[in-house]
Design a protein around this motif. Sequence first.
Motif, PDB file in Angstrom:
ATOM      1  N   LYS A 130     -47.127  37.879  20.471  1.00 16.26           N
ATOM      2  CA  LYS A 130     -46.706  36.904  21.486  1.00 16.26           C
ATOM      3  C   LYS A 130     -47.910  36.338  22.228  1.00 16.26           C
ATOM      4  N   CYS A 131     -48.855  37.189  22.552  1.00 15.06           N
ATOM      5  CA  CYS A 131     -50.055  36.760  23.267  1.00 15.06           C
ATOM      6  C   CYS A 131     -50.831  35.724  22.452  1.00 15.06           C
ATOM      7  N   VAL A 132     -51.029  35.985  21.174  1.00 18.35           N
ATOM      8  CA  VAL A 132     -51.760  35.062  20.309  1.00 18.35           C
ATOM      9  C   VAL A 132     -50.988  33.745  20.170  1.00 18.35           C
ATOM     10  N   THR A 133     -49.675  33.850  19.995  1.00 19.98           N
ATOM     11  CA  THR A 133     -48.851  32.642  19.875  1.00 19.98           C
ATOM     12  C   THR A 133     -48.949  31.797  21.135  1.00 19.98           C
ATOM     13  N   ASP A 134     -48.848  32.446  22.303  1.00 20.51           N
ATOM     14  CA  ASP A 134     -48.948  31.726  23.566  1.00 20.51           C
ATOM     15  C   ASP A 134     -50.334  31.107  23.749  1.00 20.51           C
ATOM     16  N   ALA A 135     -51.363  31.830  23.349  1.00 22.00           N
ATOM     17  CA  ALA A 135     -52.731  31.374  23.547  1.00 22.00           C
ATOM     18  C   ALA A 135     -53.081  30.196  22.642  1.00 22.00           C
ATOM     19  N   THR A 136     -52.484  30.142  21.473  1.00 19.29           N
ATOM     20  CA  THR A 136     -52.845  29.086  20.516  1.00 19.29           C
ATOM     21  C   THR A 136     -51.821  27.960  20.446  1.00 19.29           C
ATOM     22  N   ALA A 137     -50.776  28.039  21.259  1.00 20.13           N
ATOM     23  CA  ALA A 137     -49.740  26.996  21.260  1.00 20.13           C
ATOM     24  C   ALA A 137     -50.327  25.686  21.779  1.00 20.13           C
ATOM     25  N   LYS A 138     -49.900  24.620  21.178  1.00 17.27           N
ATOM     26  CA  LYS A 138     -50.340  23.308  21.648  1.00 17.27           C
ATOM     27  C   LYS A 138     -49.697  23.026  22.999  1.00 17.27           C
ATOM     28  N   LYS A 139     -50.510  22.603  23.924  1.00 16.23           N
ATOM     29  CA  LYS A 139     -50.014  22.296  25.266  1.00 16.23           C
ATOM     30  C   LYS A 139     -49.578  20.840  25.305  1.00 16.23           C
ATOM     31  N   PRO A 140     -48.487  20.553  26.039  1.00 13.04           N
ATOM     32  CA  PRO A 140     -48.042  19.154  26.125  1.00 13.04           C
ATOM     33  C   PRO A 140     -49.108  18.298  26.797  1.00 13.04           C
ATOM     34  N   GLU A 141     -49.261  17.109  26.296  1.00 13.90           N
ATOM     35  CA  GLU A 141     -50.304  16.207  26.840  1.00 13.90           C
ATOM     36  C   GLU A 141     -49.745  15.277  27.858  1.00 13.90           C
TER      37      GLU A 141
END
Length: 91
Positions: free
Chosen positions: A80-91
Amino acid sequence: MFLGLALGLSFLSLAQAQETPSAPAPAPDCAAKAADKKLAGAALNSFMKKCERDAATTTCDAAALEKKLKGAAKKSFTKKCVTDATAKKPE
């Protein structure tokens, strides 16, 4: 009584696994490494994705170790941590 205690402790471990620390920032050296390699286009995207995921995995593994997580709780937390860290953030 012991079964209830064991189940309570298991639930506590899973609850801790659900908590996510602040997502680590992408590794700034990934961009520098990509620039050194003169990558562009699909090669750049692929390299950055892998580099950032590797950096996040290292950071998340350290966070799991700090929380003294083991087994399934560690695996779940790290994923979960890796998924959250590498998720694309909305622009």
